[in-house]
Design an enzyme around this catalytic site. Sequence first.
Site, PDB file in Angstrom:
ATOM      1  N   VAL A  19      17.255   1.668  -9.150  1.00  0.00           N
ATOM      2  CA  VAL A  19      18.525   1.002  -8.849  1.00  0.00           C
ATOM      3  C   VAL A  19      19.218   1.683  -7.666  1.00  0.00           C
ATOM      4  O   VAL A  19      20.348   1.346  -7.340  1.00  0.00           O
ATOM      5  CB  VAL A  19      19.444   1.008 -10.101  1.00  0.00           C
ATOM      6  CG1 VAL A  19      18.809   0.246 -11.252  1.00  0.00           C
ATOM      7  CG2 VAL A  19      19.807   2.427 -10.553  1.00  0.00           C
TER       8      VAL A  19
ATOM      9  N   ASN B   5       0.698   9.051  -8.601  1.00  0.00           N
ATOM     10  CA  ASN B   5       1.606   9.714  -9.540  1.00  0.00           C
ATOM     11  C   ASN B   5       1.269  11.200  -9.574  1.00  0.00           C
ATOM     12  O   ASN B   5       0.152  11.597  -9.259  1.00  0.00           O
ATOM     13  CB  ASN B   5       1.455   9.111 -10.956  1.00  0.00           C
ATOM     14  CG  ASN B   5       2.672   9.380 -11.825  1.00  0.00           C
ATOM     15  OD1 ASN B   5       3.061  10.519 -12.063  1.00  0.00           O
ATOM     16  ND2 ASN B   5       3.293   8.311 -12.318  1.00  0.00           N
TER      17      ASN B   5
ATOM     18  N   GLN C 275      11.680  -0.519 -10.047  1.00  0.00           N
ATOM     19  CA  GLN C 275      12.526  -0.356 -11.230  1.00  0.00           C
ATOM     20  C   GLN C 275      13.761   0.455 -10.863  1.00  0.00           C
ATOM     21  O   GLN C 275      14.661   0.619 -11.675  1.00  0.00           O
ATOM     22  CB  GLN C 275      11.751   0.388 -12.322  1.00  0.00           C
ATOM     23  CG  GLN C 275      10.546  -0.372 -12.817  1.00  0.00           C
ATOM     24  CD  GLN C 275       9.630   0.536 -13.629  1.00  0.00           C
ATOM     25  OE1 GLN C 275       9.793   0.683 -14.831  1.00  0.00           O
ATOM     26  NE2 GLN C 275       8.678   1.163 -12.960  1.00  0.00           N
TER      27      GLN C 275
ATOM     28  N   CYS D 111      37.995  -6.309 -11.459  1.00  0.00           N
ATOM     29  CA  CYS D 111      37.492  -7.369 -10.576  1.00  0.00           C
ATOM     30  C   CYS D 111      38.583  -7.765  -9.580  1.00  0.00           C
ATOM     31  O   CYS D 111      39.740  -7.989  -9.977  1.00  0.00           O
ATOM     32  CB  CYS D 111      37.095  -8.572 -11.446  1.00  0.00           C
ATOM     33  SG  CYS D 111      36.637 -10.046 -10.519  1.00  0.00           S
TER      34      CYS D 111
ATOM     35  N   HIS E 274      15.703  -3.784 -12.241  1.00  0.00           N
ATOM     36  CA  HIS E 274      16.751  -3.262 -13.131  1.00  0.00           C
ATOM     37  C   HIS E 274      18.135  -3.264 -12.502  1.00  0.00           C
ATOM     38  O   HIS E 274      19.043  -2.624 -13.016  1.00  0.00           O
ATOM     39  CB  HIS E 274      16.376  -1.844 -13.589  1.00  0.00           C
ATOM     40  CG  HIS E 274      15.145  -1.822 -14.452  1.00  0.00           C
ATOM     41  ND1 HIS E 274      14.399  -0.697 -14.689  1.00  0.00           N
ATOM     42  CD2 HIS E 274      14.533  -2.812 -15.141  1.00  0.00           C
ATOM     43  CE1 HIS E 274      13.372  -0.993 -15.479  1.00  0.00           C
ATOM     44  NE2 HIS E 274      13.429  -2.270 -15.760  1.00  0.00           N
TER      45      HIS E 274
ATOM     46  N   GLU F 195       1.124  12.827 -12.278  1.00  0.00           N
ATOM     47  CA  GLU F 195       0.344  13.111 -13.503  1.00  0.00           C
ATOM     48  C   GLU F 195      -0.246  11.827 -14.061  1.00  0.00           C
ATOM     49  O   GLU F 195       0.195  10.726 -13.695  1.00  0.00           O
ATOM     50  CB  GLU F 195       1.232  13.797 -14.539  1.00  0.00           C
ATOM     51  CG  GLU F 195       2.498  13.047 -14.835  1.00  0.00           C
ATOM     52  CD  GLU F 195       3.482  13.897 -15.645  1.00  0.00           C
ATOM     53  OE1 GLU F 195       4.031  13.367 -16.615  1.00  0.00           O
ATOM     54  OE2 GLU F 195       3.675  15.076 -15.289  1.00  0.00           O
TER      55      GLU F 195
ATOM     56  N   GLY G 228       4.745   6.270  -8.965  1.00  0.00           N
ATOM     57  CA  GLY G 228       5.838   7.046  -9.558  1.00  0.00           C
ATOM     58  C   GLY G 228       6.535   6.408 -10.742  1.00  0.00           C
ATOM     59  O   GLY G 228       7.750   6.506 -10.857  1.00  0.00           O
ATOM     60  N   THR G 229       5.763   5.782 -11.616  1.00  0.00           N
ATOM     61  CA  THR G 229       6.368   5.270 -12.850  1.00  0.00           C
ATOM     62  C   THR G 229       5.560   5.731 -14.051  1.00  0.00           C
ATOM     63  O   THR G 229       4.327   5.789 -13.984  1.00  0.00           O
ATOM     64  CB  THR G 229       6.506   3.721 -12.831  1.00  0.00           C
ATOM     65  OG1 THR G 229       7.007   3.290 -14.109  1.00  0.00           O
ATOM     66  CG2 THR G 229       5.210   3.002 -12.509  1.00  0.00           C
TER      67      THR G 229
ATOM     68  N   CYS H 117      34.584 -12.953 -15.324  1.00  0.00           N
ATOM     69  CA  CYS H 117      34.166 -14.130 -14.517  1.00  0.00           C
ATOM     70  C   CYS H 117      32.704 -14.022 -14.063  1.00  0.00           C
ATOM     71  O   CYS H 117      32.186 -14.937 -13.430  1.00  0.00           O
ATOM     72  CB  CYS H 117      35.103 -14.334 -13.327  1.00  0.00           C
ATOM     73  SG  CYS H 117      34.924 -13.097 -12.008  1.00  0.00           S
TER      74      CYS H 117
HETATM   75  P1  OAD Z   1      10.181   7.862 -15.508  1.00  0.00           P
HETATM   76  O1  OAD Z   1      11.154   8.984 -15.377  1.00  0.00           O
HETATM   77  O2  OAD Z   1       9.871   7.370 -16.871  1.00  0.00           O
HETATM   78  O3  OAD Z   1       8.795   8.264 -14.826  1.00  0.00           O
HETATM   79  C1  OAD Z   1       8.759   8.853 -13.554  1.00  0.00           C
HETATM   80  C2  OAD Z   1       7.305   9.010 -13.143  1.00  0.00           C
HETATM   81  O4  OAD Z   1       7.274   9.502 -11.819  1.00  0.00           O
HETATM   82  C3  OAD Z   1       6.488   9.981 -14.007  1.00  0.00           C
HETATM   83  O5  OAD Z   1       5.262   9.357 -14.352  1.00  0.00           O
HETATM   84  C4  OAD Z   1       6.261  11.190 -13.076  1.00  0.00           C
HETATM   85  O6  OAD Z   1       4.999  11.818 -13.303  1.00  0.00           O
HETATM   86  C5  OAD Z   1       6.287  10.523 -11.723  1.00  0.00           C
HETATM   87  N1  OAD Z   1       6.698  11.392 -10.604  1.00  0.00           N
HETATM   88  C6  OAD Z   1       7.665  12.346 -10.575  1.00  0.00           C
HETATM   89  N2  OAD Z   1       7.802  12.853  -9.357  1.00  0.00           N
HETATM   90  C7  OAD Z   1       6.909  12.214  -8.563  1.00  0.00           C
HETATM   91  C8  OAD Z   1       6.566  12.284  -7.177  1.00  0.00           C
HETATM   92  N3  OAD Z   1       7.192  13.109  -6.337  1.00  0.00           N
HETATM   93  N4  OAD Z   1       5.591  11.464  -6.718  1.00  0.00           N
HETATM   94  C9  OAD Z   1       4.937  10.606  -7.541  1.00  0.00           C
HETATM   95  N5  OAD Z   1       5.220  10.497  -8.854  1.00  0.00           N
HETATM   96  C10 OAD Z   1       6.186  11.282  -9.371  1.00  0.00           C
HETATM   97  O7  OAD Z   1      10.730   6.683 -14.561  1.00  0.00           O
HETATM   98  P2  OAD Z   1      10.384   5.121 -14.580  1.00  0.00           P
HETATM   99  O8  OAD Z   1       8.977   4.888 -14.975  1.00  0.00           O
HETATM  100  O9  OAD Z   1      10.850   4.592 -13.285  1.00  0.00           O
HETATM  101  O10 OAD Z   1      15.613   1.987 -16.606  1.00  0.00           O
HETATM  102  O11 OAD Z   1      11.351   4.626 -15.730  1.00  0.00           O
HETATM  103  C11 OAD Z   1      11.484   3.252 -15.980  1.00  0.00           C
HETATM  104  C12 OAD Z   1      12.896   2.915 -16.396  1.00  0.00           C
HETATM  105  O12 OAD Z   1      13.317   3.768 -17.470  1.00  0.00           O
HETATM  106  C13 OAD Z   1      13.950   3.150 -15.334  1.00  0.00           C
HETATM  107  O13 OAD Z   1      14.029   2.091 -14.411  1.00  0.00           O
HETATM  108  C14 OAD Z   1      15.212   3.279 -16.137  1.00  0.00           C
HETATM  109  C15 OAD Z   1      14.701   4.147 -17.264  1.00  0.00           C
HETATM  110  O14 OAD Z   1      15.372   4.026 -18.467  1.00  0.00           O
HETATM  111  C16 OAD Z   1      16.871   1.547 -16.389  1.00  0.00           C
HETATM  112  O15 OAD Z   1      17.713   2.213 -15.814  1.00  0.00           O
HETATM  113  C17 OAD Z   1      17.142   0.192 -16.892  1.00  0.00           C
END
Ligand code: OAD
Length: 241
Positions: A103, A213, A101, A147, A119, A215, A187-188, A130
């Site tokens: 970028v 993760n 996810q 552009c 993303h 947490e 890490g999501t 264009c």
């Molecule tokens: P989040 O910020 O929502 O979640 C980050 C996750 O990483 C959390 O569950 C943390 O506990 C975990 N975390 C933090 N540090 C860590 C580490 N060192 N090792 C392992 N885990 C760790 O981020 P995403 O889930 O990626 O969208 O968010 C999804 C989308 O929401 C992003 O792609 C972005 C945002 O809005 C767009 O930009 C379109």
Amino acid sequence: MNGPLIQARERLSASRRVAVLTGAGISAESGMPTFRGADGLWRDFRPEQLATPEAFSRDPKLVWEWYDWRRERVARCVPNAGHLALARLEHRHGAVTLVTQNVDGLHALAGSLQPVEMHGNIWKARCTACHRVAEDRRVPIPIPPACGICGGMLRPHIVWFGESLEGEVLERAFGAFEYCDVALIVGTSGQVQPAASLAGVARQNGAFVIEVNREPTPHSALADVSLMGAAGDILPRLIPE
Ligand code: OAD
């Protein structure tokens, strides 16, 4: 080494096809802020003011300034041990699809071959007239950028809230999770769709799900193994050199 880590490692080495999903947490140890954590970007900024097509129509300069600030931060980051471990897995195993996810482009920099960037990519810009997509690594970028082909205003090549993901990206991501026998979710927070559904798709199709993760998340309940800790610490132990 503890039991769950050994179990996850054995599953990974015996797997036929692996699907990996990463989120902002994997880049945290490279110095990129996450979105929803205590120091997360969405604590200081409101997504609807910066990451929506409406925000861009209202104030393209503000949106570009925010992306320029993030680009400048990403430019100073290098992949960490977690990115490198996943690239190692990809090269060694041969049947791994890495879906991210993020970028920030750090997976590619770590050596991952064709990460599926759900993303978009912060180093790409798209013409609003264009629709041409091109790499643009200028830091700082002239605001608003134009552009090179038609002179139209460029926008970040990022999927904003309320926008649809590209069909091919969705097919590659969902295909990978449907047909894998091991899914690794790193890490999501599992709060943004459609990425948040991928682990469930893998599980429904019988895959073994491993979560890494700091947490517990909504993924923890469906994961066979949840490894709690920093990705930069756990992934190198899961995928040793
Ligand atoms: P989040 O910020 O929502 O979640 C980050 C996750 O990483 C959390 O569950 C943390 O506990 C975990 N975390 C933090 N540090 C860590 C580490 N060192 N090792 C392992 N885990 C760790 O981020 P995403 O889930 O990626 O969208 O968010 C999804 C989308 O929401 C992003 O792609 C972005 C945002 O809005 C767009 O930009 C379109």
